[in-house]
Design a protein around this motif. Structure first.
Motif, PDB file in Angstrom:
ATOM      1  N   ASN A 231      41.531  20.992  47.129  1.00 16.50           N
ATOM      2  CA  ASN A 231      40.781  20.766  48.363  1.00 16.50           C
ATOM      3  C   ASN A 231      41.656  19.992  49.336  1.00 16.50           C
ATOM      4  N   SER A 232      41.552  20.339  50.601  1.00 15.28           N
ATOM      5  CA  SER A 232      42.333  19.643  51.633  1.00 15.28           C
ATOM      6  C   SER A 232      41.460  19.378  52.844  1.00 15.28           C
ATOM      7  N   ASP A 233      41.886  18.389  53.630  1.00 17.78           N
ATOM      8  CA  ASP A 233      41.179  18.076  54.871  1.00 17.78           C
ATOM      9  C   ASP A 233      42.080  17.224  55.742  1.00 17.78           C
ATOM     10  N   GLY A 234      41.754  17.210  57.020  1.00 16.83           N
ATOM     11  CA  GLY A 234      42.444  16.359  57.982  1.00 16.83           C
ATOM     12  C   GLY A 234      41.454  15.427  58.640  1.00 16.83           C
ATOM     13  N   ALA A 235      41.933  14.284  59.097  1.00 18.07           N
ATOM     14  CA  ALA A 235      41.067  13.304  59.762  1.00 18.07           C
ATOM     15  C   ALA A 235      41.785  12.727  60.962  1.00 18.07           C
ATOM     16  N   MET A 236      41.050  12.579  62.055  1.00 20.60           N
ATOM     17  CA  MET A 236      41.612  11.976  63.266  1.00 20.60           C
ATOM     18  C   MET A 236      41.215  10.508  63.317  1.00 20.60           C
ATOM     19  N   PHE A 237      42.143   9.670  63.739  1.00 21.00           N
ATOM     20  CA  PHE A 237      41.883   8.247  63.899  1.00 21.00           C
ATOM     21  C   PHE A 237      41.789   7.958  65.388  1.00 21.00           C
ATOM     22  N   THR A 238      40.689   7.382  65.817  1.00 25.53           N
ATOM     23  CA  THR A 238      40.429   7.200  67.243  1.00 25.53           C
ATOM     24  C   THR A 238      41.320   6.150  67.893  1.00 25.53           C
ATOM     25  N   LYS A 239      41.831   5.214  67.114  1.00 26.11           N
ATOM     26  CA  LYS A 239      42.597   4.121  67.712  1.00 26.11           C
ATOM     27  C   LYS A 239      44.109   4.296  67.623  1.00 26.11           C
ATOM     28  N   SER A 240      44.571   5.478  67.249  1.00 29.62           N
ATOM     29  CA  SER A 240      46.017   5.692  67.173  1.00 29.62           C
ATOM     30  C   SER A 240      46.345   7.141  67.511  1.00 29.62           C
TER      31      SER A 240
END
Length: 152
Positions: A33-42
């Motif tokens: 399983n794979s996924d990506g995540a965005m970080f709002t402060k960088s």
């Protein structure tokens, strides 16, 4: 790790099956399983990959940060690409790949042939699994891809 022997597998149907919960693979097989995540402060994003066996036990996992790509679709394709590279790095020759981006799974099922901003990434991603004996792609409903979310 014991692997099953079978011929090369790819979904020939372009219909995406939505799994409602994570189901373990058959004995001797692996799911990645794979996924990506965005970080709002960088300006960075996270990529996560988890490989589990037929008992649901984690055999390998990884997470990394990269510079933020131009779109969420691109991020999800990069996560799928990293999963395929990771499977090869840990020495597996077969895996069922799952992700929660329906667009990405459709592109991979169609050999990256969709015309989109990530078509070139889809084709590159597929080049990484071309050396595997067997692989498949399936869409996983986001809430059931949670094990990867804990990494990133």
């Amino acid at each position: 790790m014991q692997l099953y022997s079978s011929s090369r597998v790819r979904s020939e149907s372009y219909k995406v099956v939505r799994q409602r919960k994570w189901k373990p693979p058959n004995p001797g097989e692996y799911k990645t399983n794979s996924d990506g995540a965005m970080f709002t402060k960088s300006d960075e994003v996270g990529l996560g990959v988890v490989v589990r066996d037929s008992n649901g036990l984690v055999g390998a996992a990884m997470a990394e940060k990269i510079k933020q790509p131009h779109s969420v679709e691109c991020l999800e394709m990069l996560a799928a690409r990293r999963a395929m590279i990771f499977v090869k790095e840990i020495g597996l020759q077969e895996s069922h790949f799952e992700g929660d981006s329906e667009v990405v799974i459709k592109q991979l099922q169609r050999d990256g042939s969709l015309f989109s901003s990530t078509g070139h990434l889809a084709r590159d991603t597929l080049s990484h699994v071309s050396s595997l004996r067997s692989f498949s792609f399936a869409h996983m409903v986001r809430q059931y891809n949670a094990v990867v979310h804990t990494l990133i």
